[in-house]
Design an enzyme around this catalytic site. Structure first.
Site: not given
Length: 485
Positions: A96, A170, A194
């Protein structure tokens, strides 16, 4: 329960797409036996990315040639390390873009950081690399925080199930890359959902581990318990394998704890149904799309067929909205506040609002939020005295159009902030307990829906075992990876 898992070997894969369709557990088994090489999987992953990512835009930052070089030169360590739980044996992964990979930018989706190249991999990524992972690419994220993965640096990530829909966030790029078969495992982190929201929206599995289970990168707020690092995969066994690679004690994270004696993958290989599960579609604090509620209630009722008692009981979540809003704002202001004075015009309005809320609230507000969180945990503890799990939908609504910044209504009821539609994940964040999203169905128009399970404090292993039972009952893990159309 049937003890078979998504770890069972299939016929020998040969093409890139067949290799990418392997589970991570299968791929690692073949790497360990030298039936596949790391370069085989790096090349297969690159081919899949080049075919699928022009539509999805999940992995905008890539290190293909560096990964190929690492794969060519990959050597297992001497001694027992390569036989330990969580050894990934040269498996390519996605990281990520909130995490540092040496030599790559860490943009956090912001133009302010677009050229911020990391000198070294952060604590979380370096651990995975030591455990045999090869970082192949970085996954797209919202700007600093949020649950719709778009930004002005790389644009929007689109859903492999329907490119007109959001992937959530996210960790949206990670979830989309998994669902489209670009990688076998991906990193995520979770504050208000997330890991769990994009897993639900993309039909994959995301685990928010217990606080301290996975050491986090060095931070200016090392004692904050809201934010965790965790694994994402296409099935529960893959997530357990990755958690085995991630879980350990590290003194640089003061909340970290040692790994348990029994590996998480071993827990999944012997799945056990919970004895008693409490279910609520809304936890008593919000609205839920009616179809999502029906799909999730039908899924949790399947536990009864495995011998579990399913009740309608749940803890009282009064005050959880207020507590999370206050504590999240406090954290965002602590971490991102220094950017506001110099870069206000370059920060998206939702983050400006959240920073300002944190800077403007007072000590009494934070003290009240801490008290509310403590009271919630005591009520949850009483619930777990006679339940093994709490179940609810992961998200109160199915995936929405990617062009919509964030939902403003649920089932006709107006929302008050850009994060209120995420309430089913963020109120569970306050507990510090492990939570997992498992895909359990599709809406009538084909949008994935996840069921969220909350386990007892430090109960990551039993939670994963129960999640595997649910996965077997739902059968959704057979629908990914999928080629975006």
């Amino acid at each position: 329960m049937d003890s078979s898992t998504c770890a069972e070997p299939r016929a020998r894969a040969t093409s890139a797409d067949e290799l990418c369709a392997l589970t991570a557990v299968e791929a690692v088994r073949l790497l360990r036996s030298h039936e596949l090489s790391p370069l085989d999987l790096v090349d297969a992953s690159i081919a899949r990315i080049e075919a699928a990512d022009p539509v999805i835009n999940a992995l905008p930052l890539r290190r293909f040639e560096a990964a190929r070089e690492e794969a060519r030169n990959f050597r297992a360590p001497a001694g027992d390390e390569s036989a330990a739980p969580g050894w990934l044996a040269g498996l390519p992964i996605a990281v990520k873009d909130y995490n540092d990979v040496a030599g790559m930018p860490t943009t956090c989706g912001s133009p302010i950081l677009a050229d911020a190249v990391a000198e070294r991999s952060d604590l979380t990524v370096a651990r995975l690399q030591r455990r045999g992972a090869i970082a192949l690419a970085k996954s797209n994220v919202p700007e600093f925080a949020g649950a719709n993965t778009f930004n002005t640096v790389f644009g929007a990530t689109r859903n492999p199930w329907n490119p007109e829909l959001t992937v959530g966030g996210s960790s949206g790029g990670s979830a989309a890359a998994l669902a489209a078969g670009m990688v076998w495992l991906a990193t995520g982190n979770d504050l208000g959902g997330s890991l769990r929201i994009p897993a639900s929206y993309c039909g994959v599995v995301g685990l928010r581990p217990s606080v301290g289970r996975v050491p986090r990168p060095e931070s200016c707020v090392p004692f904050d318990p809201l934010w965790v690092e965790g694994p994402m995969g296409r099935c529960v066994a893959d997530v357990a394998l990755m958690l085995d690679a991630q879980a350990h004690f590290d003194r640089r994270d003061p909340l970290s704890v040692p790994a348990p004696a029994t590996s998480f993958l071993d827990a999944v290989l012997q799945p056990a149904a919970p004895r008693r599960v409490g279910f609520s579609a809304d936890l008593g604090v919000g609205r839920v799309d009616a179809e999502v509620a029906r799909i999730c209630e039908a899924a949790v009722r399947r536990f009864a067929g495995a011998g579990a008692d399913v009740t309608g009981e749940h803890p009282d979540f009064s005050g959880a909205f207020e507590a999370f809003h206050t504590l999240r704002a406090n954290l965002v202001a602590a971490v991102r506040g220094p950017l506001l004075e110099r870069h206000r015009e370059s920060i998206c309005p939702e983050i400006v609002w959240n920073i300002e809320k944190g800077l403007q609230q007072g000590g009494a507000d934070v003290a009240r939020a801490e008290r509310l969180r403590g009271e919630l945990f005591m009520r949850l503890d009483r619930f777990f005295a006679h339940h093994d799990l709490l179940a609810c939908p992961t998200v109160a609504m199915p995936p929405y159009p990617v062009a919509q910044r964030f939902p403003t209504h649920i089932d006709g009821e107006a929302l008050h902030s850009y994060i209120d539609w995420m309430y089913l994940t963020f109120v569970l964040t306050l507990t510090g307990c492990p939570a997992i999203s498992v895909p359990v169905g599709l809406t009538s128009d084909g949008r994935p829906v996840g069921l969220q399970l909350l386990g007892r404090p430090r109960g990551d292993g039993p939670l994963l075992a129960a999640a595997r039972v649910l996965e077997q009952l739902a059968g959704m893990d057979t629908l990914v990876p999928r080629r975006p159309s």
